[in-house]
Design an enzyme around this catalytic site. Structure first.
Site, PDB file in Angstrom:
ATOM      1  N   GLY A  14       0.840  -1.189   0.000  1.00  0.00           N
ATOM      2  CA  GLY A  14       0.000   0.000   0.000  1.00  0.00           C
ATOM      3  C   GLY A  14       0.872   1.234   0.000  1.00  0.00           C
ATOM      4  O   GLY A  14       2.099   1.154  -0.020  1.00  0.00           O
ATOM      5  N   GLY A  16       1.120   5.456   1.652  1.00  0.00           N
ATOM      6  CA  GLY A  16       0.603   6.476   2.569  1.00  0.00           C
ATOM      7  C   GLY A  16       1.161   7.826   2.191  1.00  0.00           C
ATOM      8  O   GLY A  16       1.702   7.996   1.097  1.00  0.00           O
ATOM      9  N   SER A  17       1.050   8.774   3.112  1.00  0.00           N
ATOM     10  CA  SER A  17       1.494  10.136   2.783  1.00  0.00           C
ATOM     11  C   SER A  17       3.001  10.202   2.558  1.00  0.00           C
ATOM     12  O   SER A  17       3.479  11.051   1.833  1.00  0.00           O
ATOM     13  CB  SER A  17       1.155  11.105   3.905  1.00  0.00           C
ATOM     14  OG  SER A  17       0.079  10.683   4.657  1.00  0.00           O
ATOM     15  N   PHE A  18       3.739   9.332   3.213  1.00  0.00           N
ATOM     16  CA  PHE A  18       5.189   9.450   3.137  1.00  0.00           C
ATOM     17  C   PHE A  18       5.851   8.484   2.165  1.00  0.00           C
ATOM     18  O   PHE A  18       7.030   8.636   1.868  1.00  0.00           O
ATOM     19  CB  PHE A  18       5.811   9.230   4.522  1.00  0.00           C
ATOM     20  CG  PHE A  18       5.482  10.320   5.498  1.00  0.00           C
ATOM     21  CD1 PHE A  18       5.292  11.620   5.068  1.00  0.00           C
ATOM     22  CD2 PHE A  18       5.369  10.042   6.842  1.00  0.00           C
ATOM     23  CE1 PHE A  18       4.990  12.638   5.962  1.00  0.00           C
ATOM     24  CE2 PHE A  18       5.066  11.044   7.754  1.00  0.00           C
ATOM     25  CZ  PHE A  18       4.877  12.344   7.301  1.00  0.00           C
ATOM     26  N   GLY A  19       5.182   7.480   1.742  1.00  0.00           N
ATOM     27  CA  GLY A  19       5.864   6.550   0.853  1.00  0.00           C
ATOM     28  C   GLY A  19       5.065   5.306   0.567  1.00  0.00           C
ATOM     29  O   GLY A  19       3.880   5.207   0.875  1.00  0.00           O
ATOM     30  N   LYS A  36       8.865   0.292   4.391  1.00  0.00           N
ATOM     31  CA  LYS A  36       8.302   1.547   3.887  1.00  0.00           C
ATOM     32  C   LYS A  36       9.418   2.309   3.202  1.00  0.00           C
ATOM     33  O   LYS A  36      10.463   2.552   3.795  1.00  0.00           O
ATOM     34  CB  LYS A  36       7.742   2.373   5.043  1.00  0.00           C
ATOM     35  CG  LYS A  36       6.992   3.604   4.573  1.00  0.00           C
ATOM     36  CD  LYS A  36       6.590   4.534   5.690  1.00  0.00           C
ATOM     37  CE  LYS A  36       5.381   4.054   6.445  1.00  0.00           C
ATOM     38  NZ  LYS A  36       4.774   5.137   7.258  1.00  0.00           N
ATOM     39  N   ASP A 128      -1.624  11.302  15.885  1.00  0.00           N
ATOM     40  CA  ASP A 128      -1.388  11.292  14.441  1.00  0.00           C
ATOM     41  C   ASP A 128      -1.414  12.725  13.930  1.00  0.00           C
ATOM     42  O   ASP A 128      -2.411  13.412  14.053  1.00  0.00           O
ATOM     43  CB  ASP A 128      -2.442  10.440  13.723  1.00  0.00           C
ATOM     44  CG  ASP A 128      -1.950  10.071  12.348  1.00  0.00           C
ATOM     45  OD1 ASP A 128      -1.695  11.005  11.580  1.00  0.00           O
ATOM     46  OD2 ASP A 128      -1.799   8.880  12.066  1.00  0.00           O
TER      47      ASP A 128
HETATM   48  N1  ATP Z   1       3.818  -3.232   8.843  1.00  0.00           N
HETATM   49  C1  ATP Z   1       2.932  -3.411   7.852  1.00  0.00           C
HETATM   50  N2  ATP Z   1       2.518  -4.653   7.514  1.00  0.00           N
HETATM   51  C2  ATP Z   1       1.628  -4.847   6.508  1.00  0.00           C
HETATM   52  N3  ATP Z   1       1.094  -3.835   5.777  1.00  0.00           N
HETATM   53  C3  ATP Z   1       1.473  -2.579   6.063  1.00  0.00           C
HETATM   54  C4  ATP Z   1       2.411  -2.290   7.103  1.00  0.00           C
HETATM   55  N4  ATP Z   1       2.593  -0.955   7.158  1.00  0.00           N
HETATM   56  C5  ATP Z   1       1.837  -0.442   6.200  1.00  0.00           C
HETATM   57  N5  ATP Z   1       1.163  -1.390   5.526  1.00  0.00           N
HETATM   58  C6  ATP Z   1       0.240  -1.186   4.384  1.00  0.00           C
HETATM   59  O1  ATP Z   1       0.707  -0.078   3.633  1.00  0.00           O
HETATM   60  C7  ATP Z   1      -0.273   0.967   3.624  1.00  0.00           C
HETATM   61  C8  ATP Z   1       0.417   2.313   3.714  1.00  0.00           C
HETATM   62  O2  ATP Z   1       1.012   2.441   4.997  1.00  0.00           O
HETATM   63  P1  ATP Z   1       1.675   3.801   5.477  1.00  0.00           P
HETATM   64  O3  ATP Z   1       2.186   3.605   6.838  1.00  0.00           O
HETATM   65  O4  ATP Z   1       2.664   4.283   4.444  1.00  0.00           O
HETATM   66  O5  ATP Z   1       0.525   4.864   5.392  1.00  0.00           O
HETATM   67  P2  ATP Z   1      -0.765   5.098   6.301  1.00  0.00           P
HETATM   68  O6  ATP Z   1      -0.346   5.295   7.701  1.00  0.00           O
HETATM   69  O7  ATP Z   1      -1.780   4.066   5.967  1.00  0.00           O
HETATM   70  O8  ATP Z   1      -1.263   6.476   5.714  1.00  0.00           O
HETATM   71  P3  ATP Z   1      -0.715   7.905   6.082  1.00  0.00           P
HETATM   72  O9  ATP Z   1       0.775   7.863   6.041  1.00  0.00           O
HETATM   73  O10 ATP Z   1      -1.295   8.753   5.030  1.00  0.00           O
HETATM   74  O11 ATP Z   1      -1.267   8.178   7.453  1.00  0.00           O
HETATM   75  C9  ATP Z   1      -1.206   0.663   4.783  1.00  0.00           C
HETATM   76  O12 ATP Z   1      -2.482   1.151   4.557  1.00  0.00           O
HETATM   77  C10 ATP Z   1      -1.169  -0.863   4.834  1.00  0.00           C
HETATM   78  O13 ATP Z   1      -2.073  -1.386   3.884  1.00  0.00           O
END
Ligand code: ATP
Length: 358
Positions: A14, A16-19, A36, A128
């Site tokens: 997936g 998120g905002s950072f990568g 990440k 957050d």
């Molecule tokens: N440790 C992990 N194990 C499995 N999947 C993960 C893990 N961390 C993140 N993901 C997947 O990757 C996606 C992106 O995660 P990320 O931490 O970059 O952003 P987020 O916290 O969901 O969003 P934002 O950074 O915008 O708050 C998540 O929604 C999840 O589906």
């Protein structure tokens, strides 16, 4: 686990905002991890947040309710944050298959709360910093805040699990920022309200004022706290949904397991990779530096302010329910659970306008 050793990147989990987050195998140990990847080239303004995230993750590795952090390293122009792989995905992922029942919310919230109790006992506040709809009024107003801000976010998360969206989701985030401090604490919307018991409504009210320890004994959680199977059924429901539609951030025709694409994920890494033109001391100005992974780690950690505040173990939803990393969901399930899964599968197929098979 040596962070500067080799990884094989598997599918994208997936973004998120950072990568972007990838599933990966740590070659030396065979351990599955999540990585990440943050593009340092375009992360200029967010570097402080990233540094804070790493600092907090590095210090918070001792609870089964918080995602474990293994380390950070620089590969080319990307920062890799290596962490525990949560094979159930995030609650946000699970919500994509539909809102939760009261029982399911109770089960997840109980475990989220255990994560918060741990963090608060370590004098850390999750807070957050980037998700506006979940922010406590005092955080928005930049007033003094404490761990209660996390409990507010937990309450908003519980509302989101019940309705599928957080309060004010129909508003532009900036407008929501004005409304949250101005208005009374949000409640469930009129559609969701009748589906929930008084205990749940009371729990939501308490989230806006009480601390995490008190909430663990709230009657709502006493009823639902031990139903671990429910988390499993939710993961299965989400996985069933993924069988028909691609995970967040992937196109429909992208296979689940895909080799990393050149330029998307970096899989080739040599010692030269660690010599990017990048000031690891401040993570803000760029001067030529030859650095090793160890020095990166040391500098990152040394640079982070001692007074920890904004925590970004991603969203309030990411404080992971216990055991997700180790449960094998393909194992055989008790008949009652299998029935519940079947019901969820049918409900989901119905929602998609398809007929459930035999
Ligand atoms: N440790 C992990 N194990 C499995 N999947 C993960 C893990 N961390 C993140 N993901 C997947 O990757 C996606 C992106 O995660 P990320 O931490 O970059 O952003 P987020 O916290 O969901 O969003 P934002 O950074 O915008 O708050 C998540 O929604 C999840 O589906």
């Amino acid at each position: 686990m040596r962070i500067d050793s080799e990884y094989t990147l598997l599918e994208k989990l997936g973004s998120g905002s950072f990568g972007v987050v990838y599933k990966a195998i740590h070659e030396e140990t065979g351990r599955t991890v999540a990585i990440k990847q943050i593009d340092l080239d375009s992360a200029d303004e967010d570097l402080d947040h990233i540094r804070q995230e790493i600092q907090v993750l590095a210090q918070c590795c001792n609870s089964p309710f918080v995602t474990r952090y293994y380390g950070a390293t620089v590969r080319g122009f990307r920062l890799w944050i290596v962490m525990e792989y949560m094979n159930g995905g995030s609650c946000l992922d699970l919500l994509r298959a539909g809102s939760f029942t009261e029982e399911q919310i109770g089960c997840v919230v109980y475990q989220l709360l255990q994560g918060l109790v741990y963090l608060h006992s370590e004098s850390k506040i999750h807070r957050d910093i980037k998700c506006k709809y979940w922010m406590a009024p005092e955080v928005i107003q930049r007033a003094q805040y404490n761990e209660k801000a996390d409990i507010w976010s937990l309450g908003i998360t519980a509302i989101e699990m019940a309705q599928g969206l957080p309060p004010y989701a129909n508003l532009h985030p900036m407008k929501a920022l004005f409304q949250i401090p101005k208005n009374p604490p949000p409640e469930l919307d009129d559609v969701a309200k009748p589906r929930f018991t008084d205990a749940f409504h009371d729990f939501l009210r308490c989230c806006l004022v009480k601390d995490a320890h008190q909430l663990l004994t709230h009657s709502f959680l006493r009823t639902h706290s031990r139903q671990g199977d429910l988390v499993r059924t939710m993961v299965l429901r989400y996985q069933a949904m993924r069988g028909n539609s691609p995970p967040h951030g992937q196109s429909k025709d992208t296979p689940d397991r895909q080799p990393p694409v050149a330029g998307d994920a970096d899989t080739s890494h040599t010692e030269d990779d660690f010599q990017w033109d990048f000031d690891l001391g401040t993570l803000s100005t760029r001067t030529a530096l030859n650095v090793t992974t160890e020095s990166l780690k040391r500098t990152l950690l040394a640079e982070i302010p001692a007074s920890v505040s904004p925590m970004a173990v991603p969203s309030p939803l990411r404080v992971s329910p216990a055991g997700w990393a180790s449960i094998d969901y393909s194992e055989s399930l008790p008949a009652s659970t299998a029935k519940a899964i079947d019901a969820m599968r049918k409900r989901w197929l119905h929602q998609c306008g398809q007929t459930a098979g035999p």
